[in-house]
Write a protein that holds these residues in place. Structure first.
Motif, PDB file in Angstrom:
ATOM      1  N   LEU A 163      87.440  38.040  54.748  1.00 37.97           N
ATOM      2  CA  LEU A 163      87.256  36.708  55.322  1.00 37.97           C
ATOM      3  C   LEU A 163      85.890  36.589  55.991  1.00 37.97           C
ATOM      4  O   LEU A 163      85.205  35.564  55.868  1.00 37.97           O
ATOM      5  CB  LEU A 163      88.372  36.436  56.332  1.00 37.97           C
ATOM      6  CG  LEU A 163      88.544  35.009  56.843  1.00 37.97           C
ATOM      7  CD1 LEU A 163      88.896  34.074  55.694  1.00 37.97           C
ATOM      8  CD2 LEU A 163      89.624  34.959  57.910  1.00 37.97           C
ATOM      9  N   LEU A 164      85.453  37.646  56.685  1.00 34.62           N
ATOM     10  CA  LEU A 164      84.149  37.619  57.346  1.00 34.62           C
ATOM     11  C   LEU A 164      83.023  37.487  56.331  1.00 34.62           C
ATOM     12  O   LEU A 164      82.054  36.755  56.547  1.00 34.62           O
ATOM     13  CB  LEU A 164      83.957  38.894  58.176  1.00 34.62           C
ATOM     14  CG  LEU A 164      82.576  39.067  58.825  1.00 34.62           C
ATOM     15  CD1 LEU A 164      82.323  37.957  59.835  1.00 34.62           C
ATOM     16  CD2 LEU A 164      82.442  40.427  59.475  1.00 34.62           C
ATOM     17  N   LEU A 190      83.161  36.153  53.416  1.00 29.51           N
ATOM     18  CA  LEU A 190      83.247  34.962  52.571  1.00 29.51           C
ATOM     19  C   LEU A 190      83.130  33.649  53.343  1.00 29.51           C
ATOM     20  O   LEU A 190      82.999  32.595  52.726  1.00 29.51           O
ATOM     21  CB  LEU A 190      84.577  34.970  51.794  1.00 29.51           C
ATOM     22  CG  LEU A 190      84.759  36.104  50.784  1.00 29.51           C
ATOM     23  CD1 LEU A 190      86.170  36.081  50.209  1.00 29.51           C
ATOM     24  CD2 LEU A 190      83.719  36.003  49.668  1.00 29.51           C
ATOM     25  N   THR A 191      83.212  33.698  54.672  1.00 35.29           N
ATOM     26  CA  THR A 191      83.187  32.463  55.459  1.00 35.29           C
ATOM     27  C   THR A 191      82.101  32.532  56.523  1.00 35.29           C
ATOM     28  O   THR A 191      81.656  33.624  56.900  1.00 35.29           O
ATOM     29  CB  THR A 191      84.540  32.215  56.162  1.00 35.29           C
ATOM     30  OG1 THR A 191      84.793  33.288  57.074  1.00 35.29           O
ATOM     31  CG2 THR A 191      85.663  32.124  55.162  1.00 35.29           C
ATOM     32  N   PRO A 192      81.661  31.371  57.034  1.00 38.23           N
ATOM     33  CA  PRO A 192      80.698  31.364  58.145  1.00 38.23           C
ATOM     34  C   PRO A 192      81.268  32.074  59.355  1.00 38.23           C
ATOM     35  O   PRO A 192      82.453  31.927  59.671  1.00 38.23           O
ATOM     36  CB  PRO A 192      80.490  29.864  58.421  1.00 38.23           C
ATOM     37  CG  PRO A 192      80.877  29.188  57.157  1.00 38.23           C
ATOM     38  CD  PRO A 192      81.982  30.022  56.558  1.00 38.23           C
ATOM     39  N   GLU A 193      80.424  32.829  60.062  1.00 34.43           N
ATOM     40  CA  GLU A 193      80.903  33.653  61.176  1.00 34.43           C
ATOM     41  C   GLU A 193      81.475  32.815  62.310  1.00 34.43           C
ATOM     42  O   GLU A 193      82.327  33.271  63.059  1.00 34.43           O
ATOM     43  CB  GLU A 193      79.760  34.534  61.703  1.00 34.43           C
ATOM     44  CG  GLU A 193      80.231  35.592  62.670  1.00 34.43           C
ATOM     45  CD  GLU A 193      79.133  36.563  63.033  1.00 34.43           C
ATOM     46  OE1 GLU A 193      79.413  37.487  63.818  1.00 34.43           O
ATOM     47  OE2 GLU A 193      78.009  36.409  62.542  1.00 34.43           O
ATOM     48  N   THR A 221      83.444  30.235  62.134  1.00 30.23           N
ATOM     49  CA  THR A 221      84.633  29.474  61.760  1.00 30.23           C
ATOM     50  C   THR A 221      85.738  29.571  62.801  1.00 30.23           C
ATOM     51  O   THR A 221      86.392  28.584  63.143  1.00 30.23           O
ATOM     52  CB  THR A 221      85.164  29.965  60.401  1.00 30.23           C
ATOM     53  OG1 THR A 221      84.147  29.809  59.410  1.00 30.23           O
ATOM     54  CG2 THR A 221      86.389  29.165  59.983  1.00 30.23           C
ATOM     55  N   TYR A 250      88.150  40.706  61.008  1.00 34.24           N
ATOM     56  CA  TYR A 250      87.184  39.607  60.970  1.00 34.24           C
ATOM     57  C   TYR A 250      86.144  39.745  62.079  1.00 34.24           C
ATOM     58  O   TYR A 250      84.945  39.654  61.834  1.00 34.24           O
ATOM     59  CB  TYR A 250      87.916  38.267  61.111  1.00 34.24           C
ATOM     60  CG  TYR A 250      86.999  37.067  61.076  1.00 34.24           C
ATOM     61  CD1 TYR A 250      86.600  36.525  59.857  1.00 34.24           C
ATOM     62  CD2 TYR A 250      86.533  36.497  62.246  1.00 34.24           C
ATOM     63  CE1 TYR A 250      85.751  35.433  59.815  1.00 34.24           C
ATOM     64  CE2 TYR A 250      85.682  35.410  62.217  1.00 34.24           C
ATOM     65  CZ  TYR A 250      85.300  34.872  61.000  1.00 34.24           C
ATOM     66  OH  TYR A 250      84.458  33.799  60.968  1.00 34.24           O
TER      67      TYR A 250
END
Length: 258
Positions: free
Chosen positions: A99-100, A102-105, A107, A157
């Motif tokens: 998740l970390l 693949l997504t903006p930190e 989020t 994350y």
């Protein structure tokens, strides 16, 4: 995703990280707040936030090793339920690390303070909840498993205060001395962190000299931490950990909303 090749750390910076690692290891094995010390230490020597996050996760493997070695008396008799919980948290840690990447930190930035604050309040009232848990067999219920999985996702994350959340969960689920629950917390969160660290080791911007320096200090500090817990009265220790968690929640909330 390699670390910044232009960033180099001198011997004094690495020595600072070793000392910070000792403090983080003590804080982590006692209160589950290792990242409260280690993550800012990485930022202080100039490591960028994302690289500091993954480097910190890799270094925290030292916290798991040291805390487990120092907690052998408290871990006796907990093998079966810890194996089940570690399998759950390992999957959660892998999910959190993915998740970390693949997504903006940012989020979860606005959610994390509420999670930590809620866990701190839960820890304050955990003895009353544990009285109800005493009616069961002290195993891994569906609720405990789901809760541990969610905490492990958060730990993979970002991880700041994941130990506080896990300690609150296990304290509410199991009626046993705080020292034994704290030892279990170190192992269970360590499984999540170890899987996340393996993911980051191959895919994240890890600054390896910084990770190694922190890890050395973390092993030493976390090995000594269980002996401290063994000698402290449980009620004041629980309150101190909860208050520290509330303070961290307030600080992270200020950063997220300021």
């Amino acid at each position: 995703m390699p670390a910044d090749p232009l960033l180099t750390l001198g011997p004094w910076q690495l020595a600072f990280l070793v000392v910070a690692g000792v403090g983080a290891g003590l804080t982590g094995s006692i209160a589950g707040l290792a990242s409260l010390v280690s993550y800012p230490a990485l930022l202080a020597v100039g490591v960028p936030p994302v690289s500091a996050n993954v480097t910190n996760t890799v270094a925290l493997m030292g916290n798991t090793v040291g805390a487990a070695a120092g907690s052998r008396p408290e871990l006796r008799g907990q093998r079966n339920r810890l194996l089940r919980l570690c399998a759950i948290t390992a999957v959660g840690g892998a999910a959190g690390s993915a998740l970390l990447l693949l997504t903006p930190e940012g989020t979860f930035a606005s959610i994390v303070p509420f999670l930590i604050a809620g866990a701190s309040v839960l820890l304050l009232f955990s003895p009353r909840l544990a009285e109800r848990a005493a009616r069961g067999d002290g195993g891994v219920t569906a609720g405990t498993g789901v809760g541990a999985f969610l905490v492990a996702i958060y730990g993979g994350y970002f991880g700041a205060a994941a130990g506080v959340v896990m300690l609150a969960l296990l304290s509410a689920a199991w009626a046993q001395p705080l020292a034994r629950t704290n030892a279990a917390k170190n192992v269970v969160t360590g499984a999540a962190n170890m899987v996340a660290a393996l993911v980051f080791a191959f895919t994240g911007p890890v600054l390896w000299p910084a990770a190694a320096a922190l890890c050395v200090g973390l092993v030493a500090g976390s090995f000594a931490g269980p002996a401290v817990v063994r000698r402290l009265p449980p009620a004041p220790l629980r309150i101190a950990i909860a208050l520290a968690g509330l303070g961290l929640a307030g600080a992270l909330g200020w950063q997220a909303w300021a």
